[in-house]
Design an enzyme around this catalytic site. Structure first.
Site, short mmCIF file in Angstrom:
data_model
loop_
_atom_site.label_atom_id
_atom_site.label_comp_id
_atom_site.label_asym_id
_atom_site.label_seq_id
_atom_site.Cartn_x
_atom_site.Cartn_y
_atom_site.Cartn_z
N LYS A 76 38.57 46.19 25.00
CA LYS A 76 38.09 45.36 23.89
C LYS A 76 36.82 45.91 23.24
O LYS A 76 36.72 45.93 22.01
CB LYS A 76 37.81 43.93 24.38
CG LYS A 76 39.04 43.15 24.75
CD LYS A 76 38.63 41.74 25.15
CE LYS A 76 39.80 40.93 25.62
NZ LYS A 76 39.44 39.53 25.87
N ASP A 113 39.36 35.37 20.70
CA ASP A 113 39.16 34.64 21.96
C ASP A 113 38.38 33.33 21.75
O ASP A 113 38.77 32.28 22.26
CB ASP A 113 38.36 35.50 22.95
CG ASP A 113 39.24 36.43 23.78
OD1 ASP A 113 40.35 36.03 24.13
OD2 ASP A 113 38.78 37.55 24.07
N ALA A 138 28.41 35.30 30.62
CA ALA A 138 27.94 36.08 29.48
C ALA A 138 28.75 37.36 29.37
O ALA A 138 28.27 38.37 28.86
CB ALA A 138 26.44 36.38 29.62
N GLY A 139 29.99 37.33 29.88
CA GLY A 139 30.89 38.47 29.78
C GLY A 139 31.68 38.40 28.47
O GLY A 139 31.27 37.72 27.51
N1 LIG Z 1 42.41 31.54 28.88
C1 LIG Z 1 42.37 32.65 28.16
O1 LIG Z 1 43.06 32.81 27.15
C2 LIG Z 1 41.41 33.74 28.57
C3 LIG Z 1 41.05 34.73 27.65
C4 LIG Z 1 40.12 35.73 28.05
C5 LIG Z 1 39.60 35.70 29.35
N2 LIG Z 1 39.99 34.70 30.21
C6 LIG Z 1 39.43 34.62 31.56
O2 LIG Z 1 38.02 34.58 31.45
C7 LIG Z 1 37.43 35.06 32.67
C8 LIG Z 1 36.29 36.00 32.32
O3 LIG Z 1 36.82 37.15 31.66
P1 LIG Z 1 35.86 38.19 30.92
O4 LIG Z 1 36.75 39.09 30.13
O5 LIG Z 1 34.76 37.47 30.24
O6 LIG Z 1 35.27 38.99 32.18
P2 LIG Z 1 33.90 39.83 32.22
O7 LIG Z 1 33.56 40.34 30.88
O8 LIG Z 1 34.08 40.77 33.35
O9 LIG Z 1 32.78 38.72 32.60
C9 LIG Z 1 32.79 38.13 33.89
C10 LIG Z 1 31.76 37.00 33.94
O10 LIG Z 1 31.87 36.37 35.24
C11 LIG Z 1 30.62 36.55 35.93
N3 LIG Z 1 30.86 36.86 37.35
C12 LIG Z 1 31.83 37.66 37.83
N4 LIG Z 1 31.71 37.73 39.17
C13 LIG Z 1 30.65 36.98 39.52
C14 LIG Z 1 30.04 36.64 40.76
N5 LIG Z 1 30.50 37.12 41.93
N6 LIG Z 1 28.98 35.82 40.76
C15 LIG Z 1 28.50 35.32 39.59
N7 LIG Z 1 29.03 35.59 38.37
C16 LIG Z 1 30.10 36.41 38.35
C17 LIG Z 1 29.95 37.70 35.26
O11 LIG Z 1 28.55 37.62 35.50
P3 LIG Z 1 27.63 38.96 35.37
O12 LIG Z 1 27.38 39.13 33.91
O13 LIG Z 1 26.41 38.61 36.14
O14 LIG Z 1 28.44 40.10 35.96
C18 LIG Z 1 30.33 37.47 33.79
O15 LIG Z 1 29.57 36.42 33.23
C19 LIG Z 1 38.57 35.73 33.44
O16 LIG Z 1 38.97 34.84 34.46
C20 LIG Z 1 39.67 35.87 32.41
O17 LIG Z 1 40.95 35.82 32.99
C21 LIG Z 1 40.85 33.72 29.84
#
Ligand SMILES: NC(=O)c1ccc[n+]([C@@H]2O[C@H](COP(=O)([O-])OP(=O)(O)OC[C@H]3O[C@@H](n4cnc5c(N)ncnc54)[C@H](OP(=O)(O)O)[C@@H]3O)[C@@H](O)[C@H]2O)c1
Length: 266
Positions: A76, A113, A138-139
């Site tokens: 992305k 998104d 904040a991902g």
């Molecule tokens: N429903 C939908 O249509 C849809 C669409 C997109 C994504 N999603 C879901 O959204 C979720 C996040 O995706 P993303 O793309 O944003 O992932 P990402 O960019 O990797 O961000 C992950 C986020 O989770 C936090 N995190 C991960 N592991 C952690 C831990 N052990 N302790 C504390 N915080 C933690 C990270 O914090 P740090 O910044 O501190 O690492 C960050 O804020 C996923 O489950 C994905 O499947 C759903």
């Protein structure tokens, strides 16, 4: 595909770019919409390694039967820089999750998104304007959602993330676009908010830590997820126990599928 499900020389090709790719969920939904709308188009998986993305983007520019693609993890952010043009919201978020190829071979990108998440809330009768919203994460997903919340006129936005610097950075970028919205960086305590959103990946695995302090949930709160599997995460289970209204992760994808189909011109 034609009405009879065949791929012909006229079929327009759509892709989904990911690596790995076996888990992606969007193609059946997009292909169903194409059939429902009577469009001769098919979405197929394109598994591309990160180091080949730039070369592949160049190939897509030359592929005349290609109309567009969904872009997902890990592409992305990098694809944003490879597009010839991106929407202001994709530029602000720093990511595209859809691209479109125009007749000149130029690639345009957008980020759906966040608008998909807000549309999912709206489809369940949950309005965000004037609400105090707490967002964990904040991902990639949280960035897109945060900008869509700000664009939707929330009264207050609190961002909380394990890596605080990423929440601070997101706050700064939102304020640059929406200087009138109070945006703060908070703790794991969601008290004082109307809508609580988990925008982290915490809750996908049974051993995950809670994304926020469940003990602070109150019955008046609406508690929403981005996670789709499991459908009821520990956060949503705890919210249900407290008597909160809950909102699942699935509507974010369902609404996006429609928005993506529109974006591809299906
Ligand atoms: N429903 C939908 O249509 C849809 C669409 C997109 C994504 N999603 C879901 O959204 C979720 C996040 O995706 P993303 O793309 O944003 O992932 P990402 O960019 O990797 O961000 C992950 C986020 O989770 C936090 N995190 C991960 N592991 C952690 C831990 N052990 N302790 C504390 N915080 C933690 C990270 O914090 P740090 O910044 O501190 O690492 C960050 O804020 C996923 O489950 C994905 O499947 C759903």
């Amino acid at each position: 595909m034609t009405e009879t499900g065949e791929i012909t020389g006229r079929t327009r090709v759509l892709g989904i770019l990911a690596d790995p790719i076996a888990h992606v969920k969007a193609p059946p939904g997009i292909n169903r919409i194409a059939r429902r709308r009577g469009r001769d188009a098919v979405m197929v998986p394109f598994q591309i390694a990160p180091e080949s993305l730039a070369q592949f983007a160049d190939a897509l520019r030359t592929l005349k039967s290609f109309d567009g693609a969904i872009i997902t993890v890990p592409h992305k952010g990098p694809m944003t820089a490879l597009c010839d043009e991106v929407t202001p919201r994709a530029r602000a978020v720093g990511a595209v999750n859809v691209i479109r190829r125009d007749a000149d071979g130029r690639l345009h990108g957008d980020s759906l998104d966040g608008v998909g998440f807000v549309a999912g809330l709206a489809a369940n009768g949950i309005a965000i304007a004037g609400r105090r919203v707490y967002l964990a994460g904040a991902g990639g997903a949280a960035n897109a959602i945060a900008f869509a919340l700000a664009a939707g006129g929330v009264a207050q936005l609190t961002l909380a993330n394990r890596t605080r610097a990423k929440a601070e950075d997101l706050r700064t970028r939102i304020l640059a676009d929406h200087p009138d919205i109070p945006v703060t960086v908070g703790s794991d305590d969601p008290s004082g908010h109307d809508i609580i959103i988990n925008g982290t990946s915490l809750g996908m695995r049974p051993e995950d830590a809670p994304p926020l302090d469940f003990a602070r949930l109150e019955p008046s709160m609406i508690v929403a997820e981005v996670i789709m599997v499991p459908e009821i995460t520990p956060l949503l289970a705890s919210a249900q126990e407290k008597g909160c209204r809950i909102h699942l992760g699935r509507p974010m994808l369902d609404q996006q599928i429609e928005l993506m189909a529109d974006y591809f011109g299906l």
